[in-house]
Design an enzyme around this catalytic site. Structure first.
Site, PDB file in Angstrom:
ATOM      1  N   HIS A  55      35.082  31.082  40.238  1.00  0.00           N
ATOM      2  CA  HIS A  55      34.167  31.663  39.234  1.00  0.00           C
ATOM      3  C   HIS A  55      34.233  30.921  37.898  1.00  0.00           C
ATOM      4  O   HIS A  55      34.169  31.530  36.832  1.00  0.00           O
ATOM      5  CB  HIS A  55      34.453  33.161  39.027  1.00  0.00           C
ATOM      6  CG  HIS A  55      34.208  33.978  40.262  1.00  0.00           C
ATOM      7  ND1 HIS A  55      32.967  34.439  40.613  1.00  0.00           N
ATOM      8  CD2 HIS A  55      35.042  34.392  41.238  1.00  0.00           C
ATOM      9  CE1 HIS A  55      33.045  35.104  41.750  1.00  0.00           C
ATOM     10  NE2 HIS A  55      34.296  35.084  42.164  1.00  0.00           N
ATOM     11  N   ASN A 128      30.705  41.286  43.259  1.00  0.00           N
ATOM     12  CA  ASN A 128      29.866  40.143  43.615  1.00  0.00           C
ATOM     13  C   ASN A 128      28.437  40.627  43.845  1.00  0.00           C
ATOM     14  O   ASN A 128      28.174  41.830  43.840  1.00  0.00           O
ATOM     15  CB  ASN A 128      30.382  39.496  44.907  1.00  0.00           C
ATOM     16  CG  ASN A 128      31.566  38.558  44.675  1.00  0.00           C
ATOM     17  OD1 ASN A 128      31.697  37.959  43.610  1.00  0.00           O
ATOM     18  ND2 ASN A 128      32.410  38.424  45.663  1.00  0.00           N
TER      19      ASN A 128
END
Ligand code: NDP
Length: 485
Positions: A55, A128
């Site tokens: 990320h 997510n």
């Protein structure tokens, strides 16, 4: 008279010359006594904190959450306590595998991390844009991510490693199917749903619990990018999603999501047909329908990317009273790994930074550590128990008791149907969507070096749905494996 717009050193003294270093004569050499130059170069060398291993590439925005439905029967969470209550928040969206400068429009899950600044402390919902994940035990995470990152020899992405790992970890099949479907490349960050993915627990004022799953549904509608358009965009404007989010907010087009939960009575977990703590599975919405909770609106861009987006630290363990964890083995690992990543990346006092600090007062006995930039508790009592009126625990906010049984052992999960839900998703798609799914898979698997890996993976697709396996095999020009036939 003091010029209040004067350039200063980092210690506040006025800078005499910011264009020419101090040299011996006009041609140099440069003198080490130019401390402004030394400080400027040295600070520049230290401008980066380690990028997140996963990320790394992200975009963030500020906004608020407003409760639209009374869920106080299920949770005592203060920020959800009454309809109309608003809580400020910060969101960070991200890709998973790419580096900080990598392209936005790649096929990858998107991180969907929300920090609610509640009156009872911060609550991080770190999910997510997919309701499930590739693996369900944190012990596999470093291996899985190695396959998503660069090959140590070539420094290139390695499709053989990716499909080798997936084919040997069939629990990934459901998420692989979502990833390879149209939704694997969202049109923008505004046009995707968000999910808490794990099962969490809500606890009400009476101490009664329920299992829950979170769903953020985009009010902009789901929209995706076709692979060709995405590849073109990755070259022309690798920051396309970042730019789109920033511009939309700047122009007053504030993106919004409705938050829903699925609610499962605690006792159902023992009898539900799937392990409800297995993050590779969803709970059917036919069994546990979506219940509205509220609305999230993003209405303000960060003023400073590094201070707000890069230094924002999220952890699924950042919980408030009324919200608790579940035994999900992936979640349990994340409870450690996320905070640990931030202690390493940003420092032990990362939660005191302006973007991360709670809006209510923090009172505890933690002291010192690198970069402790507030008053460090001043002269207040610094240990507990004490006789000096220091802050005390609130027994009413103890985590709700939860019975556990079993033998301590490293054992595989006892629910091993990796196929039904992946197949359900396949069957839910239109013919055109299925055909694009198969094309995406075939294109991704073509470079895989070992045929054995492709055959093993085709078998998984076949078990999810015979047509699914057959079409991937056809696309790759391979026979159906013996077992599938
Ligand atoms: P439902 O028909 O009640 O729900 C189907 C869900 O699938 C909806 O949330 C829908 O979201 C979503 N969906 C539709 N197309 C896609 C796609 N291309 N990629 C990902 N999600 C999509 O059925 P069930 O709850 O019984 O679930 C059936 C299957 O749907 C599951 O096996 C799972 O793969 C998938 N799914 C289920 C979710 C759940 O929480 N139960 C959540 C997301 C997917 P939308 O309304 O936005 O179209």
């Amino acid at each position: 008279m003091t010029n209040n717009n004067r350039l200063t050193t980092s210690w506040g003294a006025p800078v005499g010359d910011n264009q020419n270093s101090i040299t011996a004569g006009s041609r140099g050499p440069t003198l080490i006594q130019d401390v402004h130059l030394l400080e400027k170069l040295a600070h520049f060398n230290r401008e980066r904190v380690p990028e997140r291993v996963v990320h790394a590439k992200g975009a963030g925005a500020h906004g608020y959450f407003e409760v639209t439905n009374d869920v106080s029967d299920y949770t005592k969470a203060d920020f959800l306590s009454e309809v109309g209550k608003r809580t400020p928040l910060f969101v960070r969206f991200s890709t998973v595998a790419g580096e900080n400068g990598s392209a936005d429009t790649v096929r990858d899950p998107r991180g969907f991390a929300v920090k609610f600044y509640t009156e009872d402390g911060n609550y991080d919902l770190v999910g997510n844009n997919t309701p499930v994940f590739f693996i369900r035990d944190a012990i596999k995470f470093p291996d899985f991510i190695h396959t998503q990152k660069r090959d140590p020899k070539t420094h290139l992405k390695n499709p053989t490693a990716v499909w080798d790992f997936w084919s040997l970890s069939p629990e990934s099949l459901h998420q692989v199917t979502i990833l390879m479907s149209d939704r694997g490349i969202p049109a923008t960050l505004r046009h995707m749903h968000g999910f808490g993915s794990h099962t969490f627990k809500w606890v009400n004022k009476e101490g009664e619990g329920v299992w829950i799953k979170y769903h953020f549904k985009t009010e902009q509608g789901v929209a995706n990018l076709a692979p060709d358009a995405a590849a073109k965009m990755a070259g022309e404007n690798p920051d396309y999603h970042t730019e789109d989010l920033f511009n939309a907010i700047e122009q007053g087009e504030f993106p919004a999501w409705k938050l829903y939960v699925q609610i499962m009575p605690l006792e159902d977990a023992n009898t539900y047909r799937f392990d409800p703590f297995d993050v590779t599975k969803v709970w059917s919405q036919k069994d546990y329908p979506l219940i509205e909770v509220g609305r999230m609106v993003l209405d303000r861009n960060p003023e400073n990317y590094f201070a707000e987006v890069e230094q924002a630290t999220f952890s699924p363990g950042t919980l408030v009273p009324g919200i608790d964890v579940s035994p999900d083995k992936m979640l349990q690992g994340r409870l450690f790994a996320y905070s640990d990543a931030h202690r390493y990346r940003v420092g032990a006092n990362h939660q005191a930074l302006p973007i991360n600090r709670p809006r209510n007062e923090v009172k505890n006995y933690q002291r010192d550590g690198q970069m402790r930039f507030d008053n460090n508790g001043g002269g207040s009592v610094y240990y507990e128990p004490n006789s000096f009126g220091g802050p005390q625990e609130s027994p009413e906010h103890k985590q709700a008791a939860y019975p556990v049984y079993g033998v301590a052992d490293s054992v595989a999960n006892d629910h091993n149907d990796h196929y039904t839900q992946a197949g359900d998703l396949y069957r839910l798609l239109t013919e055109e969507e299925r055909s694009r799914l198969v094309t995406n898979i075939v294109e991704s698997m073509k470079p895989v070096e070992k045929e054995e890996i492709k055959l093993r993976q085709i078998q998984h697709f076949f078990k999810a749905d015979p047509e699914y396996g057959r079409k991937v095999a056809e696309g790759l020009g391979l026979p159906l494996p013996q077992e599938a036939r």
